[in-house]
Design an enzyme around this catalytic site. Structure first.
Site, PDB file in Angstrom:
ATOM      1  N   ASP A 244       0.916  -1.645  48.086  1.00 50.53           N
ATOM      2  CA  ASP A 244       1.319  -2.156  46.781  1.00 50.53           C
ATOM      3  C   ASP A 244       0.038  -2.416  46.009  1.00 50.53           C
ATOM      4  O   ASP A 244      -0.798  -3.231  46.439  1.00 50.53           O
ATOM      5  CB  ASP A 244       2.108  -3.465  46.925  1.00 50.53           C
ATOM      6  CG  ASP A 244       3.474  -3.241  47.555  1.00 50.53           C
ATOM      7  OD1 ASP A 244       4.021  -2.143  47.399  1.00 50.53           O
ATOM      8  OD2 ASP A 244       3.981  -4.171  48.211  1.00 50.53           O
TER       9      ASP A 244
ATOM     10  N   ASP B 121      16.075  -0.898  45.167  1.00 50.51           N
ATOM     11  CA  ASP B 121      15.888  -2.278  45.608  1.00 50.51           C
ATOM     12  C   ASP B 121      17.264  -2.938  45.630  1.00 50.51           C
ATOM     13  O   ASP B 121      17.937  -3.007  44.593  1.00 50.51           O
ATOM     14  CB  ASP B 121      14.981  -3.041  44.631  1.00 50.51           C
ATOM     15  CG  ASP B 121      13.547  -2.493  44.634  1.00 50.51           C
ATOM     16  OD1 ASP B 121      13.131  -1.919  45.660  1.00 50.51           O
ATOM     17  OD2 ASP B 121      12.849  -2.653  43.619  1.00 50.51           O
TER      18      ASP B 121
END
Lengths: 197, 253
Positions: free
Chosen positions: B11, B130
């Site tokens: 990330d 998600d």
């Protein structure tokens, strides 16, 4: 000089990058004249078999066939290997080069398709392209159609059934997997291709 | 035999690898170029790089990171975050990505999946979902988990596959960064519903968690970030344990 043939089927950066890393002199080209003058030819490609129509549209098909029959080392990768066979059920109206016998077909319904990920090679002895590749090496695949195991098969992979992972006949080589994405095993195979005379 | 993939996720925020818990509380975890190379050496089967801020002013920084990371990486490399249209995807491929991951933009306009697939092939398009448990179901969230969509994760995964997605990257927001195990029920629900590969994400904490998500979750691949960056679980050690438990993995590699 190695010509990497660009006929509009996806992203060729990874293939070029791997040859660059090995120190090979490569050029990505859409031009039949450059293919004709190159010492070696790489035909990559991902996606649908019908994308190979791009070879005909660009006048590349003849240049590739002439190069292969003139004895130039020729490497088909993924869709580029499938093109070396007679054709594919994915686009039956479109003819392959017919250098290797047989047609490409979908996977049996017992397995998920596409076949994506690292799978092992059952390597046969005597291949120049797979020289020094350990018998059960892993390579990276992403494809929905597969070529049959034929006399020229130098490595097979199992997914639902056995298919041709690599083929080889004199100066013409094909790999269904992506050597440019198969870490040290893939780099070794590309290095072997660079060293074929 | 086709092996189960272990995917290391970076990330990235403003050129640095960071990692949060349930999408917030970011900690610095290093240089993405070095992290990616180290994971590849340790046996990672793929690298995913997610631009978690993806604001337009940081876009060039990101493309530069992608380009430097891709240069020495010879395993599949996926880049996501901030890809809103075909031209964004083209720039990321040009920088050296093999696949792109799209999330919010695909929910907003599912035809984007087909547009990118037509140009670069389905194998290059990963749709990231998600999902969070809401009222007994799994709801899709967008915008980095901030906005609920009211959509069911299973139905969206099916639609994305029909639109031309090559893989689904499925993150459990409930488990993200908690190291309490993958949400195997979520993963299995989606993996059984689509024929394309499903990458499980969110909750990896131990080798046992990976064994569970491959067996009961029927995942094709599993992704983790924080455990690899902070050295809790080395990928080589993880693969040895999976191999010993008869989970097919690329090992030795």
């Amino acid at each position: 000089m190695i010509a990497i043939v660009d006929y509009g089927a996806g992203n060729l950066n990874s293939v070029k990058k791997a040859f660059d890393y090995l120190g090979a002199e490569v050029v990505v080209t859409t031009q039949p004249e450059i293919v004709t003058t190159a010492d070696k030819i790489v035909l990559p490609g991902v996606g649908h078999f019908s994308a190979l129509i791009g070879l005909d549209n660009a006048g590349l098909r003849d240049a590739l066939l002439r190069g292969a029959s003139a004895g130039k080392p020729f490497l088909g990768i993924c869709l580029g290997m499938q093109w070396l066979f007679e054709g594919s059920d994915e686009a039956p109206q479109f003819a392959g080069a017919g250098i290797f016998a047989g047609r490409c077909r979908p996977f049996p319904s017992s397995v998920k398709s596409p076949h994506v990920g690292w799978n092992s090679l059952a390597v046969r002895e005597g291949s120049r392209l797979l020289r020094n590749v350990a018998p059960d090496s892993f390579v990276y695949y992403t494809h929905s159609f597969q070529a049959p195991v034929v006399a020229a098969t130098t490595a097979a992979t199992e997914y639902g059934a056995q298919f041709s992972a690599a083929v080889e006949q004199e100066n013409v080589f094909g790999v269904q997997f992506h050597p440019e994405k198969s870490w040290t095993v893939g780099l070794l195979i590309l290095k072997n291709f660079c060293e074929v005379r | 035999m086709l092996t189960k993939r272990i995917i290391a996720c970076l990330d990235v925020d403003d050129g640095r690898v960071v990692k949060g818990v349930q999408f917030v509380n970011l900690r610095d975890a290093g240089d993405p170029v070095k992290c990616a190379a180290a994971h590849a050496r340790d046996g990672a089967d793929e690298i995913v790089l997610l631009d978690i801020t993806a604001t337009s002013d940081k876009r060039q920084t990101m493309l530069d990171v992608v380009s430097r990371t891709a240069r020495g990486l010879f395993i599949p490399f996926t880049v996501g975050g901030g890809i809103r249209e075909l031209s964004d995807a083209e720039a990321v491929f040009e920088a050296g990505a093999d696949k792109i991951a799209i999330n919010s933009a695909a929910v907003k306009d599912p035809t984007l999946i087909g547009k990118i697939a037509a140009r670069f092939g389905s194998q290059a398009v990963v749709v990231a979902i998600d999902a969070r448990r809401v009222n007994g179901g799994f709801e899709v969230f967008v915008a980095g988990g901030r906005i609920p969509t009211g959509r069911d994760a299973l139905l969206w995964a099916r639609e994305a596959a029909a639109c031309g997605a090559g893989e689904i990257l499925l993150t459990s927001m409930d488990r993200d960064g908690t190291q309490s195990g993958f949400d195997c029920e979520l993963v299995q629900t989606v993996a059984d519903a689509v024929s394309i590969p499903v990458i499980a994400s969110g909750g990896a904490g131990s080798a046992r968690d990976f064994i569970d998500v491959f067996r009961s979750g029927r995942a094709d691949a599993a992704l983790a970030a924080s455990i690899f960056h902070f050295g809790i679980e080395n990928i080589a050690q993880l693969k040895r344990e999976l191999h010993a438990a008869n989970v097919p993995v690329r090992w030795p590699c």
